[in-house]
Scaffold this motif. Structure first.
Motif, mmCIF file in Angstrom:
data_model
loop_
_atom_site.group_PDB
_atom_site.id
_atom_site.type_symbol
_atom_site.label_atom_id
_atom_site.label_comp_id
_atom_site.label_asym_id
_atom_site.label_seq_id
_atom_site.Cartn_x
_atom_site.Cartn_y
_atom_site.Cartn_z
ATOM 1 N N PHE A 199 0.672 -1.386 -0.032
ATOM 2 C CA PHE A 199 0.288 -0.055 -0.224
ATOM 3 C C PHE A 199 0.480 1.466 -0.117
ATOM 4 O O PHE A 199 1.856 1.316 0.267
ATOM 5 N N ALA A 200 0.222 2.036 -0.441
ATOM 6 C CA ALA A 200 1.378 3.483 -0.951
ATOM 7 C C ALA A 200 -0.065 4.634 -1.149
ATOM 8 O O ALA A 200 -0.679 4.026 -2.357
ATOM 9 N N VAL A 201 0.190 5.661 -1.000
ATOM 10 C CA VAL A 201 -0.568 6.649 -1.542
ATOM 11 C C VAL A 201 -0.538 6.873 -2.708
ATOM 12 O O VAL A 201 0.261 7.236 -3.210
ATOM 13 N N PRO A 202 -1.390 6.466 -4.033
ATOM 14 C CA PRO A 202 -1.624 7.032 -5.386
ATOM 15 C C PRO A 202 -0.951 8.275 -5.702
ATOM 16 O O PRO A 202 -1.682 9.244 -4.958
ATOM 17 N N ALA A 203 -0.266 8.548 -6.683
ATOM 18 C CA ALA A 203 0.375 9.582 -7.182
ATOM 19 C C ALA A 203 -0.987 10.789 -6.871
ATOM 20 O O ALA A 203 -0.865 12.146 -7.422
ATOM 21 N N ALA A 204 -1.655 9.952 -7.960
ATOM 22 C CA ALA A 204 -2.563 11.364 -8.433
ATOM 23 C C ALA A 204 -3.324 11.336 -7.268
ATOM 24 O O ALA A 204 -4.210 12.795 -7.299
ATOM 25 N N HIS A 205 -3.728 11.121 -5.499
ATOM 26 C CA HIS A 205 -4.222 11.660 -4.739
ATOM 27 C C HIS A 205 -3.667 12.553 -3.477
ATOM 28 O O HIS A 205 -3.838 12.520 -2.369
ATOM 29 N N LYS A 206 -2.012 12.080 -3.667
ATOM 30 C CA LYS A 206 -0.476 12.645 -2.720
ATOM 31 C C LYS A 206 -1.966 14.005 -2.571
ATOM 32 O O LYS A 206 -1.132 14.510 -0.975
ATOM 33 N N ASN A 207 -1.445 14.933 -3.579
ATOM 34 C CA ASN A 207 -2.296 16.207 -3.334
ATOM 35 C C ASN A 207 -3.567 16.701 -2.461
ATOM 36 O O ASN A 207 -3.856 17.087 -1.113
ATOM 37 N N ALA A 208 -4.705 15.667 -3.055
ATOM 38 C CA ALA A 208 -5.663 15.498 -1.606
ATOM 39 C C ALA A 208 -5.498 15.246 -0.335
ATOM 40 O O ALA A 208 -6.298 15.485 0.546
ATOM 41 N N VAL A 209 -4.533 13.836 -0.340
ATOM 42 C CA VAL A 209 -3.987 13.487 0.711
ATOM 43 C C VAL A 209 -3.872 14.849 2.044
ATOM 44 O O VAL A 209 -3.303 14.589 3.009
ATOM 45 N N GLN A 210 -2.704 15.641 1.266
ATOM 46 C CA GLN A 210 -1.997 16.400 2.001
ATOM 47 C C GLN A 210 -2.471 17.245 2.721
ATOM 48 O O GLN A 210 -2.353 18.095 3.614
ATOM 49 N N THR A 211 -3.157 17.745 2.328
ATOM 50 C CA THR A 211 -4.560 19.027 2.041
ATOM 51 C C THR A 211 -5.672 18.636 2.387
ATOM 52 O O THR A 211 -6.188 19.317 3.068
ATOM 53 N N ARG A 212 -5.924 17.693 2.381
ATOM 54 C CA ARG A 212 -7.008 17.384 3.349
ATOM 55 C C ARG A 212 -8.535 17.195 2.718
ATOM 56 O O ARG A 212 -9.576 16.674 2.395
ATOM 57 N N MET A 213 -8.382 17.923 1.352
ATOM 58 C CA MET A 213 -9.288 18.846 0.580
ATOM 59 C C MET A 213 -9.945 17.410 -0.828
ATOM 60 O O MET A 213 -8.537 17.368 -1.668
ATOM 61 N N SER A 214 -11.187 17.810 -1.518
ATOM 62 C CA SER A 214 -11.796 17.112 -1.856
ATOM 63 C C SER A 214 -11.027 15.509 -1.968
ATOM 64 O O SER A 214 -11.002 15.587 -4.051
ATOM 65 N N ILE A 215 -11.114 14.226 -1.718
ATOM 66 C CA ILE A 215 -10.724 12.740 -1.338
ATOM 67 C C ILE A 215 -12.048 12.490 -2.065
ATOM 68 O O ILE A 215 -12.739 12.652 -2.075
ATOM 69 N N ASP A 216 -11.693 11.967 -3.277
ATOM 70 C CA ASP A 216 -12.814 11.226 -4.363
ATOM 71 C C ASP A 216 -12.495 9.863 -3.716
ATOM 72 O O ASP A 216 -11.628 9.255 -4.500
ATOM 73 N N TRP A 217 -13.343 8.756 -2.787
ATOM 74 C CA TRP A 217 -12.737 7.994 -1.837
ATOM 75 C C TRP A 217 -13.194 6.902 -3.305
ATOM 76 O O TRP A 217 -12.090 6.373 -3.079
ATOM 77 N N PRO A 218 -13.959 6.881 -4.074
ATOM 78 C CA PRO A 218 -14.010 6.130 -5.256
ATOM 79 C C PRO A 218 -13.413 5.425 -5.816
ATOM 80 O O PRO A 218 -12.411 4.583 -6.716
ATOM 81 N N LYS A 219 -12.664 7.104 -5.885
ATOM 82 C CA LYS A 219 -11.436 6.896 -7.010
ATOM 83 C C LYS A 219 -9.927 6.051 -6.661
ATOM 84 O O LYS A 219 -9.437 5.968 -7.169
ATOM 85 N N PHE A 220 -9.444 7.168 -5.089
ATOM 86 C CA PHE A 220 -8.811 6.739 -4.201
ATOM 87 C C PHE A 220 -8.655 5.412 -4.355
ATOM 88 O O PHE A 220 -7.309 4.040 -4.746
ATOM 89 N N ILE A 221 -10.124 4.821 -3.726
ATOM 90 C CA ILE A 221 -10.000 2.733 -3.537
ATOM 91 C C ILE A 221 -9.601 1.924 -4.965
ATOM 92 O O ILE A 221 -8.962 1.582 -5.138
ATOM 93 N N ALA A 222 -9.884 2.704 -6.370
ATOM 94 C CA ALA A 222 -9.453 1.907 -7.710
ATOM 95 C C ALA A 222 -8.209 2.180 -7.611
ATOM 96 O O ALA A 222 -7.155 1.329 -7.821
ATOM 97 N N ASP A 223 -7.694 3.236 -8.055
ATOM 98 C CA ASP A 223 -6.233 3.544 -8.231
ATOM 99 C C ASP A 223 -5.049 3.280 -6.933
ATOM 100 O O ASP A 223 -3.762 3.081 -7.279
#
Length: 195
Positions: free
Chosen positions: A146-170
Motif C-alpha cells: 500500500f502507498a498513496v497513489p500519486a494522483a491522490h497525494k495532494n488531496a491526502v496532504q491538503t485533506r480537501m476534495s478526496i474522491d474515495w471511489p477513485k482512491f479505492i480504484a487507484d
C-alpha cells in the motif's frame, strides 16, 4: 406469540441489512464498523457533540475474524463548497491490526501509525441554516504494498476534495469490509469545561 416472533425477526433482519454509510455515499456498505469515542458507541448516523470526537476513536468489528492489516479513512462529506458540498479527509491511517483485546464484544483493531493523514476531530463551520455534517469511517483490507497513489497525494496532504471511489480504484483496494458514520451539527462549538 407467533406475531411477536415474526416482528422481532423482521426487526432483527432490518437492522442487519441497515446501511452503515449515509445515503448517497459511495461505496455503500452494510457491515457496521464498531466505533467508540471513550465509552460512547457510535450507531450509524448518531448525532454527537464536537467535544466527544476530539480524540481518535477505538475501532473494531463484532463477529468477524480479523487477520492482516487494515486501512481506515474518515471523511467529512458535507464541507461547504459554494452551492454544493465537498469532502475533507479527517484521517487516513494504515497498519491497523487485531489487538487481541475486546470492548463490549468488539474485537479491537489498533495502529501506531499516524499517517498518511493523522486524525483530527470534526469541527464543522457555522452555517445558516445549521447543517449537520456526516463523517464517514471506511475500513479496507490493506494491500501488502500500500502507498498513496500519486494522483491522490495532494488531496491526502491538503485533506480537501478526496474522491474515495477513485482512491479505492487507484490504490488497488478491495471493497470496504465495514463502515460507519456519525453526525456533528454545524456550528457546534461546544466546549468541555472541567471544574
Amino acid at each position: 406469540m407467533l406475531f411477536t416472533t415474526v416482528v422481532s425477526s423482521l426487526l432483527l433482519a432490518g437492522s442487519t441489512l441497515a446501511q452503515s454509510t449515509p445515503a448517497g455515499f459511495s461505496p455503500a456498505v452494510n457491515q457496521t464498523l464498531d466505533v467508540y469515542y471513550g465509552t460512547t458507541y457510535i450507531t450509524p448516523g448518531l448525532m454527537v457533540k464536537k467535544s466527544t470526537t476530539a480524540k481518535q476513536p477505538t475501532i473494531g468489528l463484532t463477529n468477524v475474524t480479523l487477520s492482516g492489516k487494515y486501512l481506515l479513512a474518515m471523511i467529512d462529506i458535507d464541507r461547504p463548497n459554494g452551492a454544493s458540498r465537498g469532502t475533507v479527509l479527517h484521517a487516513l491511517l494504515q497498519d491497523f491490526t487485531p489487538s487481541g483485546q475486546t470492548q463490549n464484544g468488539t474485537s479491537i483493531l489498533t495502529t501506531k501509525a499516524t499517517g498518511p493523514s493523522s486524525y483530527f476531530g470534526p469541527a464543522p463551520p457555522a452555517e445558516t441554516p445549521k447543517h449537520p455534517h456526516n463523517y464517514v469511517f471506511v475500513l479496507h483490507e490493506q494491500p501488502a504494498n500500500f502507498a498513496v497513489p500519486a494522483a491522490h497525494k495532494n488531496a491526502v496532504q491538503t485533506r480537501m476534495s478526496i474522491d474515495w471511489p477513485k482512491f479505492i480504484a487507484d490504490a488497488g483496494l478491495k471493497a470496504p469490509i465495514a463502515a460507519n458514520y456519525l453526525q456533528v451539527q454545524s456550528g457546534d462549538n461546544t466546549k468541555r469545561w472541567d471544574a
